[in-house]
Design a protein around this motif. Structure first.
Motif, PDB file in Angstrom:
ATOM      1  N   MET A   1      10.144  -6.326 -16.414  1.00  0.00           N
ATOM      2  CA  MET A   1       9.839  -4.940 -16.134  1.00  0.00           C
ATOM      3  C   MET A   1       9.136  -4.845 -14.784  1.00  0.00           C
ATOM      4  O   MET A   1       8.266  -5.643 -14.473  1.00  0.00           O
ATOM      5  CB  MET A   1       8.962  -4.371 -17.252  1.00  0.00           C
ATOM      6  N   THR A   2       9.534  -3.877 -13.995  1.00  0.00           N
ATOM      7  CA  THR A   2       8.947  -3.654 -12.688  1.00  0.00           C
ATOM      8  C   THR A   2       7.626  -2.916 -12.831  1.00  0.00           C
ATOM      9  O   THR A   2       7.509  -1.980 -13.598  1.00  0.00           O
ATOM     10  CB  THR A   2       9.908  -2.822 -11.807  1.00  0.00           C
ATOM     11  N   ASN A   3       6.645  -3.349 -12.061  1.00  0.00           N
ATOM     12  CA  ASN A   3       5.373  -2.647 -12.009  1.00  0.00           C
ATOM     13  C   ASN A   3       5.455  -1.689 -10.822  1.00  0.00           C
ATOM     14  O   ASN A   3       5.612  -2.128  -9.690  1.00  0.00           O
ATOM     15  CB  ASN A   3       4.223  -3.645 -11.850  1.00  0.00           C
ATOM     16  N   HIS A   4       5.369  -0.408 -11.088  1.00  0.00           N
ATOM     17  CA  HIS A   4       5.544   0.604 -10.053  1.00  0.00           C
ATOM     18  C   HIS A   4       4.203   0.943  -9.401  1.00  0.00           C
ATOM     19  O   HIS A   4       3.181   0.341  -9.721  1.00  0.00           O
ATOM     20  CB  HIS A   4       6.242   1.821 -10.654  1.00  0.00           C
ATOM     21  N   CYS A   5       4.179   1.912  -8.527  1.00  0.00           N
ATOM     22  CA  CYS A   5       3.014   2.212  -7.691  1.00  0.00           C
ATOM     23  C   CYS A   5       1.791   2.703  -8.447  1.00  0.00           C
ATOM     24  O   CYS A   5       0.662   2.532  -7.984  1.00  0.00           O
ATOM     25  CB  CYS A   5       3.399   3.216  -6.615  1.00  0.00           C
ATOM     26  N   CYS A   6       1.960   3.340  -9.595  1.00  0.00           N
ATOM     27  CA  CYS A   6       0.833   3.875 -10.351  1.00  0.00           C
ATOM     28  C   CYS A   6       1.226   4.014 -11.821  1.00  0.00           C
ATOM     29  O   CYS A   6       2.405   3.912 -12.163  1.00  0.00           O
ATOM     30  CB  CYS A   6       0.378   5.225  -9.781  1.00  0.00           C
ATOM     31  N   GLU A   7       0.247   4.238 -12.666  1.00  0.00           N
ATOM     32  CA  GLU A   7       0.512   4.370 -14.098  1.00  0.00           C
ATOM     33  C   GLU A   7       1.424   5.559 -14.401  1.00  0.00           C
ATOM     34  O   GLU A   7       2.272   5.483 -15.289  1.00  0.00           O
ATOM     35  CB  GLU A   7      -0.790   4.480 -14.885  1.00  0.00           C
TER      36      GLU A   7
ATOM     37  N   ASN B   1       4.879   4.452 -13.645  1.00  0.00           N
ATOM     38  CA  ASN B   1       5.298   3.529 -14.709  1.00  0.00           C
ATOM     39  C   ASN B   1       5.764   4.301 -15.939  1.00  0.00           C
ATOM     40  O   ASN B   1       6.817   4.017 -16.506  1.00  0.00           O
ATOM     41  CB  ASN B   1       4.155   2.596 -15.114  1.00  0.00           C
ATOM     42  N   SER B   2       4.977   5.277 -16.351  1.00  0.00           N
ATOM     43  CA  SER B   2       5.317   6.005 -17.581  1.00  0.00           C
ATOM     44  C   SER B   2       6.557   6.874 -17.409  1.00  0.00           C
ATOM     45  O   SER B   2       7.335   7.024 -18.346  1.00  0.00           O
ATOM     46  CB  SER B   2       4.133   6.841 -18.059  1.00  0.00           C
TER      47      SER B   2
ATOM     48  N   ASP C   1       9.728   4.416 -17.106  1.00  0.00           N
ATOM     49  CA  ASP C   1       9.988   3.662 -18.330  1.00  0.00           C
ATOM     50  C   ASP C   1      10.117   4.530 -19.573  1.00  0.00           C
ATOM     51  O   ASP C   1       9.906   4.056 -20.686  1.00  0.00           O
ATOM     52  CB  ASP C   1       8.879   2.613 -18.526  1.00  0.00           C
TER      53      ASP C   1
ATOM     54  N   TYR D   1      14.012   4.874  -5.818  1.00  0.00           N
ATOM     55  CA  TYR D   1      13.537   5.844  -6.794  1.00  0.00           C
ATOM     56  C   TYR D   1      14.219   7.166  -6.496  1.00  0.00           C
ATOM     57  O   TYR D   1      14.438   7.503  -5.330  1.00  0.00           O
ATOM     58  CB  TYR D   1      12.027   6.045  -6.666  1.00  0.00           C
TER      59      TYR D   1
ATOM     60  N   CYS E   1       5.722   8.690  -3.968  1.00  0.00           N
ATOM     61  CA  CYS E   1       5.473   8.938  -5.383  1.00  0.00           C
ATOM     62  C   CYS E   1       4.975  10.370  -5.564  1.00  0.00           C
ATOM     63  O   CYS E   1       4.037  10.789  -4.875  1.00  0.00           O
ATOM     64  CB  CYS E   1       4.424   7.956  -5.904  1.00  0.00           C
TER      65      CYS E   1
END
Length: 114
Positions: free
Chosen positions: A1-7, A10-11, A14, A40, A57
């Motif tokens: 899973m890729t970790n994106h720029c902020c939570e 991410n939410s 995903d 993106y 973002c």
């Protein structure tokens, strides 16, 4: 899973819907992420798979990674693969192709040790 720029990103990237198998058919999915292109986009819910590429973002304002779309096509061409006519190798369906280029670049640029 890729970790994106902020939570928040991410939410939103995903999101897993229990009613729709495809992110393009789920009206609750706003952001699409292409691992193979590192892009993106805001999903256009018109029955297709279109999206508008974004560079920042919407939640934290950070600049998103530069698209690797041209590099993807260049690397396939370098290997003699026509993505419209030939079978595209599995590692080119996600970010593995980019990871392998990065590893090879580090290996190629490492100093020789006696």
């Amino acid at each position: 899973m890729t970790n994106h720029c902020c939570e928040a990103m991410n939410s939103h990237v995903d999101v897993r819907c229990h009613e729709h198998d495809d992110v393009y058919t789920c009206p609750d999915t706003l952001i699409g992420f292409s691992a193979k292109f590192q892009e993106y986009g805001l999903i256009i819910h018109d029955g297709g798979t279109a999206s508008v590429i974004i560079e920042f973002c919407p939640w934290c304002g950070r600049r998103l990674p530069e698209s690797q779309r041209e590099r993807w096509y260049d690397e396939l061409e370098r290997r003699g693969i026509d993505p419209w006519e030939d079978e595209v190798p599995a590692e080119f369906q996600d970010a593995r192709w980019l990871d392998s280029l990065t590893r090879n670049h580090r290996t190629d640029s490492a100093p020789d040790h006696p």
